[in-house]
Design a protein around this motif. Structure first.
Motif, PDB file in Angstrom:
ATOM      1  N   VAL A 118     -89.502 -51.839 -82.320  1.00  0.00           N
ATOM      2  CA  VAL A 118     -88.276 -52.294 -81.658  1.00  0.00           C
ATOM      3  C   VAL A 118     -88.527 -53.598 -80.901  1.00  0.00           C
ATOM      4  CG1 VAL A 118     -86.656 -51.772 -79.787  1.00  0.00           C
ATOM      5  CG2 VAL A 118     -87.207 -50.025 -81.482  1.00  0.00           C
ATOM      6  N   SER A 119     -89.642 -53.664 -80.191  1.00  0.00           N
ATOM      7  CA  SER A 119     -89.936 -54.865 -79.404  1.00  0.00           C
ATOM      8  C   SER A 119     -90.137 -56.079 -80.299  1.00  0.00           C
ATOM      9  CB  SER A 119     -91.170 -54.638 -78.522  1.00  0.00           C
ATOM     10  OG  SER A 119     -92.326 -54.423 -79.308  1.00  0.00           O
ATOM     11  N   PHE A 120     -90.852 -55.901 -81.406  1.00  0.00           N
ATOM     12  CA  PHE A 120     -91.055 -57.039 -82.309  1.00  0.00           C
ATOM     13  C   PHE A 120     -89.743 -57.424 -82.988  1.00  0.00           C
ATOM     14  CE2 PHE A 120     -92.524 -58.897 -86.433  1.00  0.00           C
ATOM     15  CZ  PHE A 120     -93.062 -60.054 -85.884  1.00  0.00           C
ATOM     16  N   GLY A 121     -88.917 -56.426 -83.297  1.00  0.00           N
ATOM     17  CA  GLY A 121     -87.606 -56.727 -83.864  1.00  0.00           C
ATOM     18  C   GLY A 121     -86.760 -57.548 -82.908  1.00  0.00           C
ATOM     19  N   MET A 122     -86.853 -57.240 -81.618  1.00  0.00           N
ATOM     20  CA  MET A 122     -86.105 -58.009 -80.624  1.00  0.00           C
ATOM     21  C   MET A 122     -86.656 -59.420 -80.473  1.00  0.00           C
ATOM     22  SD  MET A 122     -85.153 -55.355 -77.575  1.00  0.00           S
ATOM     23  CE  MET A 122     -83.963 -54.039 -77.844  1.00  0.00           C
ATOM     24  N   VAL A 123     -87.970 -59.571 -80.626  1.00  0.00           N
ATOM     25  CA  VAL A 123     -88.557 -60.911 -80.599  1.00  0.00           C
ATOM     26  C   VAL A 123     -88.004 -61.746 -81.749  1.00  0.00           C
ATOM     27  CG1 VAL A 123     -90.700 -62.188 -81.022  1.00  0.00           C
ATOM     28  CG2 VAL A 123     -90.669 -60.345 -79.353  1.00  0.00           C
ATOM     29  N   ILE A 124     -87.915 -61.132 -82.924  1.00  0.00           N
ATOM     30  CA  ILE A 124     -87.352 -61.834 -84.085  1.00  0.00           C
ATOM     31  C   ILE A 124     -85.892 -62.192 -83.830  1.00  0.00           C
ATOM     32  CG2 ILE A 124     -86.734 -61.606 -86.521  1.00  0.00           C
ATOM     33  CD1 ILE A 124     -89.179 -59.792 -86.860  1.00  0.00           C
ATOM     34  N   LEU A 125     -85.130 -61.218 -83.326  1.00  0.00           N
ATOM     35  CA  LEU A 125     -83.715 -61.458 -83.052  1.00  0.00           C
ATOM     36  C   LEU A 125     -83.533 -62.545 -82.000  1.00  0.00           C
ATOM     37  CD1 LEU A 125     -80.780 -60.689 -83.526  1.00  0.00           C
ATOM     38  CD2 LEU A 125     -81.038 -58.862 -81.828  1.00  0.00           C
ATOM     39  N   ALA A 126     -84.376 -62.532 -80.970  1.00  0.00           N
ATOM     40  CA  ALA A 126     -84.292 -63.556 -79.925  1.00  0.00           C
ATOM     41  C   ALA A 126     -84.549 -64.944 -80.500  1.00  0.00           C
ATOM     42  CB  ALA A 126     -85.292 -63.253 -78.812  1.00  0.00           C
ATOM     43  N   ALA A 127     -85.524 -65.039 -81.404  1.00  0.00           N
ATOM     44  CA  ALA A 127     -85.824 -66.331 -82.027  1.00  0.00           C
ATOM     45  C   ALA A 127     -84.655 -66.812 -82.884  1.00  0.00           C
ATOM     46  CB  ALA A 127     -87.089 -66.219 -82.871  1.00  0.00           C
ATOM     47  N   VAL A 128     -84.029 -65.883 -83.598  1.00  0.00           N
ATOM     48  CA  VAL A 128     -82.868 -66.236 -84.428  1.00  0.00           C
ATOM     49  C   VAL A 128     -81.711 -66.708 -83.553  1.00  0.00           C
ATOM     50  CG1 VAL A 128     -81.105 -65.318 -85.991  1.00  0.00           C
ATOM     51  CG2 VAL A 128     -83.506 -64.688 -86.314  1.00  0.00           C
ATOM     52  N   VAL A 129     -81.460 -65.970 -82.472  1.00  0.00           N
ATOM     53  CA  VAL A 129     -80.375 -66.342 -81.558  1.00  0.00           C
ATOM     54  C   VAL A 129     -80.653 -67.702 -80.925  1.00  0.00           C
ATOM     55  CG1 VAL A 129     -79.266 -65.753 -79.361  1.00  0.00           C
ATOM     56  CG2 VAL A 129     -79.670 -63.978 -81.079  1.00  0.00           C
ATOM     57  N   LEU A 189     -85.943 -57.852 -72.982  1.00  0.00           N
ATOM     58  CA  LEU A 189     -85.912 -56.502 -73.545  1.00  0.00           C
ATOM     59  C   LEU A 189     -87.084 -56.274 -74.492  1.00  0.00           C
ATOM     60  CD1 LEU A 189     -82.087 -56.121 -74.270  1.00  0.00           C
ATOM     61  CD2 LEU A 189     -83.425 -54.827 -72.602  1.00  0.00           C
ATOM     62  N   ALA A 190     -87.427 -57.305 -75.257  1.00  0.00           N
ATOM     63  CA  ALA A 190     -88.563 -57.184 -76.178  1.00  0.00           C
ATOM     64  C   ALA A 190     -89.860 -56.955 -75.415  1.00  0.00           C
ATOM     65  CB  ALA A 190     -88.674 -58.447 -77.035  1.00  0.00           C
ATOM     66  N   TYR A 191     -90.075 -57.743 -74.374  1.00  0.00           N
ATOM     67  CA  TYR A 191     -91.301 -57.601 -73.591  1.00  0.00           C
ATOM     68  C   TYR A 191     -91.323 -56.270 -72.843  1.00  0.00           C
ATOM     69  CZ  TYR A 191     -91.517 -62.613 -74.531  1.00  0.00           C
ATOM     70  OH  TYR A 191     -91.543 -63.833 -75.152  1.00  0.00           O
ATOM     71  N   LEU A 192     -90.151 -55.820 -72.409  1.00  0.00           N
ATOM     72  CA  LEU A 192     -90.067 -54.530 -71.732  1.00  0.00           C
ATOM     73  C   LEU A 192     -90.422 -53.395 -72.689  1.00  0.00           C
ATOM     74  CD1 LEU A 192     -89.270 -52.532 -69.540  1.00  0.00           C
ATOM     75  CD2 LEU A 192     -86.878 -52.867 -70.194  1.00  0.00           C
ATOM     76  N   SER A 193     -89.846 -53.412 -73.885  1.00  0.00           N
ATOM     77  CA  SER A 193     -90.134 -52.368 -74.869  1.00  0.00           C
ATOM     78  C   SER A 193     -91.613 -52.368 -75.246  1.00  0.00           C
ATOM     79  CB  SER A 193     -89.278 -52.576 -76.123  1.00  0.00           C
ATOM     80  OG  SER A 193     -87.903 -52.519 -75.820  1.00  0.00           O
ATOM     81  N   THR A 241     -94.249 -64.016 -79.963  1.00  0.00           N
ATOM     82  CA  THR A 241     -95.117 -62.938 -80.456  1.00  0.00           C
ATOM     83  C   THR A 241     -96.440 -62.936 -79.694  1.00  0.00           C
ATOM     84  OG1 THR A 241     -94.128 -63.045 -82.673  1.00  0.00           O
ATOM     85  CG2 THR A 241     -96.285 -61.988 -82.477  1.00  0.00           C
ATOM     86  N   TYR A 242     -96.987 -64.117 -79.454  1.00  0.00           N
ATOM     87  CA  TYR A 242     -98.213 -64.213 -78.646  1.00  0.00           C
ATOM     88  C   TYR A 242     -97.973 -63.654 -77.241  1.00  0.00           C
ATOM     89  CZ  TYR A 242    -100.050 -67.396 -82.237  1.00  0.00           C
ATOM     90  OH  TYR A 242    -100.492 -67.952 -83.415  1.00  0.00           O
ATOM     91  N   VAL A 243     -96.836 -64.023 -76.655  1.00  0.00           N
ATOM     92  CA  VAL A 243     -96.507 -63.539 -75.312  1.00  0.00           C
ATOM     93  C   VAL A 243     -96.379 -62.019 -75.317  1.00  0.00           C
ATOM     94  CG1 VAL A 243     -94.758 -63.559 -73.486  1.00  0.00           C
ATOM     95  CG2 VAL A 243     -95.386 -65.688 -74.634  1.00  0.00           C
ATOM     96  N   LEU A 244     -95.737 -61.478 -76.340  1.00  0.00           N
ATOM     97  CA  LEU A 244     -95.579 -60.028 -76.454  1.00  0.00           C
ATOM     98  C   LEU A 244     -96.936 -59.333 -76.508  1.00  0.00           C
ATOM     99  CD1 LEU A 244     -93.750 -57.535 -76.876  1.00  0.00           C
ATOM    100  CD2 LEU A 244     -93.818 -58.027 -79.333  1.00  0.00           C
ATOM    101  N   ILE A 245     -97.857 -59.890 -77.261  1.00  0.00           N
ATOM    102  CA  ILE A 245     -99.199 -59.304 -77.368  1.00  0.00           C
ATOM    103  C   ILE A 245     -99.912 -59.335 -76.017  1.00  0.00           C
ATOM    104  CG2 ILE A 245    -101.488 -59.613 -78.400  1.00  0.00           C
ATOM    105  CD1 ILE A 245    -100.037 -60.664 -80.916  1.00  0.00           C
ATOM    106  N   VAL A 246     -99.792 -60.453 -75.315  1.00  0.00           N
ATOM    107  CA  VAL A 246    -100.420 -60.565 -73.995  1.00  0.00           C
ATOM    108  C   VAL A 246     -99.818 -59.550 -73.028  1.00  0.00           C
ATOM    109  CG1 VAL A 246    -100.721 -62.065 -71.985  1.00  0.00           C
ATOM    110  CG2 VAL A 246    -101.071 -62.979 -74.285  1.00  0.00           C
ATOM    111  N   PHE A 247     -98.490 -59.412 -73.051  1.00  0.00           N
ATOM    112  CA  PHE A 247     -97.830 -58.446 -72.178  1.00  0.00           C
ATOM    113  C   PHE A 247     -98.264 -57.021 -72.523  1.00  0.00           C
ATOM    114  CE2 PHE A 247     -93.828 -61.042 -70.841  1.00  0.00           C
ATOM    115  CZ  PHE A 247     -94.661 -61.948 -70.221  1.00  0.00           C
TER     116      PHE A 247
END
Length: 201
Positions: free
Chosen positions: A178-189, A139-143, A72-78
Protein backbone atom coordinates in the motif's frame (compact mmCIF):
# COMPACT_ATOMS: atom_id res chain seq x y z
CA UNK A 1 -11.20 -4.46 17.93
CA UNK A 2 -9.66 -6.31 14.97
CA UNK A 3 -6.10 -5.71 13.87
CA UNK A 4 -7.16 -4.04 10.63
CA UNK A 5 -9.60 -1.78 12.47
CA UNK A 6 -6.81 -0.74 14.83
CA UNK A 7 -4.51 -0.12 11.87
CA UNK A 8 -7.14 2.01 10.16
CA UNK A 9 -7.62 4.13 13.26
CA UNK A 10 -3.86 4.46 13.68
CA UNK A 11 -3.47 5.66 10.09
CA UNK A 12 -6.28 8.19 10.49
CA UNK A 13 -4.98 9.57 13.78
CA UNK A 14 -1.38 9.86 12.60
CA UNK A 15 -2.54 11.40 9.30
CA UNK A 16 -4.31 14.09 11.30
CA UNK A 17 -1.09 14.57 13.25
CA UNK A 18 0.85 14.90 9.97
CA UNK A 19 -1.60 17.49 8.64
CA UNK A 20 -1.23 19.38 11.90
CA UNK A 21 2.56 19.34 11.51
CA UNK A 22 2.28 20.66 7.96
CA UNK A 23 -0.05 23.45 9.06
CA UNK A 24 2.22 24.37 11.97
CA UNK A 25 5.28 24.61 9.72
CA UNK A 26 3.22 26.52 7.16
CA UNK A 27 2.29 29.11 9.77
CA UNK A 28 5.96 29.43 10.69
CA UNK A 29 6.83 29.90 7.02
CA UNK A 30 4.15 32.55 6.61
CA UNK A 31 5.06 34.52 9.72
CA UNK A 32 8.84 34.53 9.57
CA UNK A 33 10.70 36.69 7.04
CA UNK A 34 12.72 34.99 4.32
CA UNK A 35 16.07 35.86 5.91
CA UNK A 36 15.05 34.24 9.19
CA UNK A 37 13.82 31.12 7.42
CA UNK A 38 17.12 30.90 5.59
CA UNK A 39 18.98 31.16 8.88
CA UNK A 40 16.81 28.92 11.06
CA UNK A 41 15.92 26.24 8.51
CA UNK A 42 19.19 25.71 6.70
CA UNK A 43 18.57 21.95 6.70
CA UNK A 44 15.71 22.67 4.30
CA UNK A 45 16.70 25.87 2.53
CA UNK A 46 20.26 24.85 1.64
CA UNK A 47 19.61 21.44 0.10
CA UNK A 48 19.76 22.38 -3.57
CA UNK A 49 17.26 23.70 -6.07
CA UNK A 50 14.81 20.86 -5.47
CA UNK A 51 14.13 22.42 -2.08
CA UNK A 52 15.10 26.07 -2.14
CA UNK A 53 13.79 26.95 -5.59
CA UNK A 54 10.85 29.35 -5.55
CA UNK A 55 9.84 28.35 -9.07
CA UNK A 56 6.16 27.46 -9.38
CA UNK A 57 6.26 26.74 -13.09
CA UNK A 58 4.60 23.54 -14.35
CA UNK A 59 7.97 22.32 -15.66
CA UNK A 60 9.42 22.14 -12.15
CA UNK A 61 7.00 19.40 -11.12
CA UNK A 62 6.73 17.44 -14.38
CA UNK A 63 9.38 14.87 -13.46
CA UNK A 64 7.38 11.86 -12.33
CA UNK A 65 10.08 9.18 -12.56
CA UNK A 66 12.57 11.35 -10.67
CA UNK A 67 10.02 11.93 -7.91
CA UNK A 68 9.24 8.22 -7.81
CA UNK A 69 12.89 7.30 -7.39
CA UNK A 70 13.56 9.91 -4.70
CA UNK A 71 10.38 9.15 -2.76
CA UNK A 72 11.13 5.43 -2.88
CA UNK A 73 14.52 6.10 -1.30
CA UNK A 74 12.83 8.25 1.35
CA UNK A 75 10.30 5.48 2.02
CA UNK A 76 13.10 2.96 2.55
CA UNK A 77 14.90 5.30 4.94
CA UNK A 78 11.69 5.91 6.89
CA UNK A 79 11.10 2.14 7.05
CA UNK A 80 14.55 1.65 8.56
CA UNK A 81 14.03 4.47 11.07
CA UNK A 82 10.64 3.09 12.13
CA UNK A 83 11.99 -0.46 12.37
CA UNK A 84 14.75 0.67 14.74
CA UNK A 85 13.00 3.44 16.69
CA UNK A 86 9.35 2.46 16.11
CA UNK A 87 6.99 5.28 17.12
CA UNK A 88 9.78 7.77 17.63
CA UNK A 89 11.19 6.97 14.20
CA UNK A 90 7.77 7.46 12.64
CA UNK A 91 7.36 10.83 14.35
CA UNK A 92 10.80 11.92 13.19
CA UNK A 93 10.04 10.87 9.63
CA UNK A 94 6.67 12.58 9.45
CA UNK A 95 7.99 15.72 11.13
CA UNK A 96 10.87 15.94 8.67
CA UNK A 97 8.59 15.47 5.67
CA UNK A 98 6.06 17.98 6.96
CA UNK A 99 8.76 20.56 7.64
CA UNK A 100 10.47 20.18 4.28
CA UNK A 101 7.31 20.46 2.21
CA UNK A 102 5.59 23.17 4.26
CA UNK A 103 8.59 25.49 4.46
CA UNK A 104 9.56 24.89 0.83
CA UNK A 105 6.11 25.46 -0.64
CA UNK A 106 5.13 28.35 1.62
CA UNK A 107 8.40 30.09 0.77
CA UNK A 108 7.79 29.61 -2.95
CA UNK A 109 4.23 30.91 -2.67
CA UNK A 110 5.31 33.95 -0.62
CA UNK A 111 7.99 34.92 -3.13
CA UNK A 112 5.65 34.55 -6.11
CA UNK A 113 2.78 36.36 -4.40
CA UNK A 114 4.90 39.50 -4.22
CA UNK A 115 4.90 39.79 -8.01
CA UNK A 116 1.49 38.26 -8.73
CA UNK A 117 -1.42 40.26 -10.10
CA UNK A 118 -3.75 38.33 -7.78
CA UNK A 119 -1.81 37.01 -4.77
CA UNK A 120 -4.83 35.28 -3.23
CA UNK A 121 -5.61 33.44 -6.47
CA UNK A 122 -1.97 32.37 -6.77
CA UNK A 123 -1.95 31.02 -3.22
CA UNK A 124 -5.22 29.16 -3.81
CA UNK A 125 -4.08 27.56 -7.08
CA UNK A 126 -0.70 26.60 -5.61
CA UNK A 127 -2.40 24.99 -2.61
CA UNK A 128 -4.80 22.99 -4.78
CA UNK A 129 -1.96 22.00 -7.10
CA UNK A 130 0.55 20.86 -4.51
CA UNK A 131 -1.43 19.63 -1.50
CA UNK A 132 -2.63 16.29 -2.97
CA UNK A 133 0.79 14.79 -3.60
CA UNK A 134 2.12 16.07 -0.27
CA UNK A 135 -0.73 14.30 1.54
CA UNK A 136 -0.24 11.13 -0.52
CA UNK A 137 3.46 11.09 0.27
CA UNK A 138 2.69 11.53 3.95
CA UNK A 139 0.24 8.62 3.84
CA UNK A 140 2.79 6.50 1.99
CA UNK A 141 5.49 7.16 4.57
CA UNK A 142 3.02 6.57 7.38
CA UNK A 143 1.93 3.20 5.96
CA UNK A 144 5.54 2.20 5.42
CA UNK A 145 6.44 3.24 8.95
CA UNK A 146 3.56 1.23 10.41
CA UNK A 147 4.72 -1.79 8.42
CA UNK A 148 8.19 -1.35 9.89
CA UNK A 149 6.84 -1.05 13.43
CA UNK A 150 4.77 -4.22 13.05
CA UNK A 151 7.75 -6.05 11.59
CA UNK A 152 9.99 -4.83 14.40
CA UNK A 153 7.53 -5.99 17.04
CA UNK A 154 6.93 -9.26 15.22
CA UNK A 155 10.58 -10.29 15.09
CA UNK A 156 10.93 -9.29 18.74
CA UNK A 157 7.88 -11.11 20.11
CA UNK A 158 7.51 -14.20 17.93
CA UNK A 159 9.68 -16.94 16.55
CA UNK A 160 9.74 -17.32 12.75
CA UNK A 161 7.86 -20.62 13.08
CA UNK A 162 5.06 -19.08 15.17
CA UNK A 163 1.76 -18.75 13.31
CA UNK A 164 1.32 -15.29 14.83
CA UNK A 165 4.53 -14.19 13.15
CA UNK A 166 3.06 -15.07 9.75
CA UNK A 167 -0.02 -12.98 10.54
CA UNK A 168 2.23 -10.05 11.38
CA UNK A 169 4.25 -10.66 8.23
CA UNK A 170 1.06 -10.65 6.17
CA UNK A 171 0.08 -7.27 7.61
CA UNK A 172 3.59 -5.95 6.95
CA UNK A 173 3.49 -7.04 3.31
CA UNK A 174 0.06 -5.51 2.76
CA UNK A 175 1.08 -2.19 4.33
CA UNK A 176 4.35 -2.18 2.40
CA UNK A 177 2.51 -2.71 -0.89
CA UNK A 178 0.00 0.00 0.00
CA UNK A 179 2.77 2.44 0.91
CA UNK A 180 4.68 1.85 -2.32
CA UNK A 181 1.44 2.14 -4.28
CA UNK A 182 0.86 5.53 -2.67
CA UNK A 183 4.39 6.59 -3.56
CA UNK A 184 3.64 5.73 -7.19
CA UNK A 185 0.31 7.55 -7.05
CA UNK A 186 1.93 10.60 -5.45
CA UNK A 187 4.52 10.72 -8.23
CA UNK A 188 1.79 10.48 -10.87
CA UNK A 189 -0.24 13.23 -9.20
CA UNK A 190 2.83 15.43 -8.86
CA UNK A 191 3.77 14.82 -12.49
CA UNK A 192 0.34 15.49 -14.02
CA UNK A 193 -1.94 17.28 -11.56
CA UNK A 194 0.51 19.85 -10.18
CA UNK A 195 1.70 21.08 -13.62
CA UNK A 196 -1.89 21.15 -14.88
CA UNK A 197 -3.06 23.38 -12.04
CA UNK A 198 0.05 25.54 -12.03
CA UNK A 199 -0.54 26.18 -15.71
CA UNK A 200 -3.37 28.51 -14.66
CA UNK A 201 -0.95 30.88 -12.94
Amino acid sequence: MSGWEANRKSIISVTILFIGMVLAYAVVGLVLPQATLQEQYTFIMDRGTAYNSTDLSPERFAHGMTFLRINTYVLIVFFIFAFIYRGLGTSMALGWNAGVWAITLVTAVKVNMAAAASPILLALIATVALSPHVLLEGLAYLSGSLAAIFFSRGVTLYKPTDSRFFKVLNAVVVLAVVSFGMVILAAVVEHFWAPFMLGFL
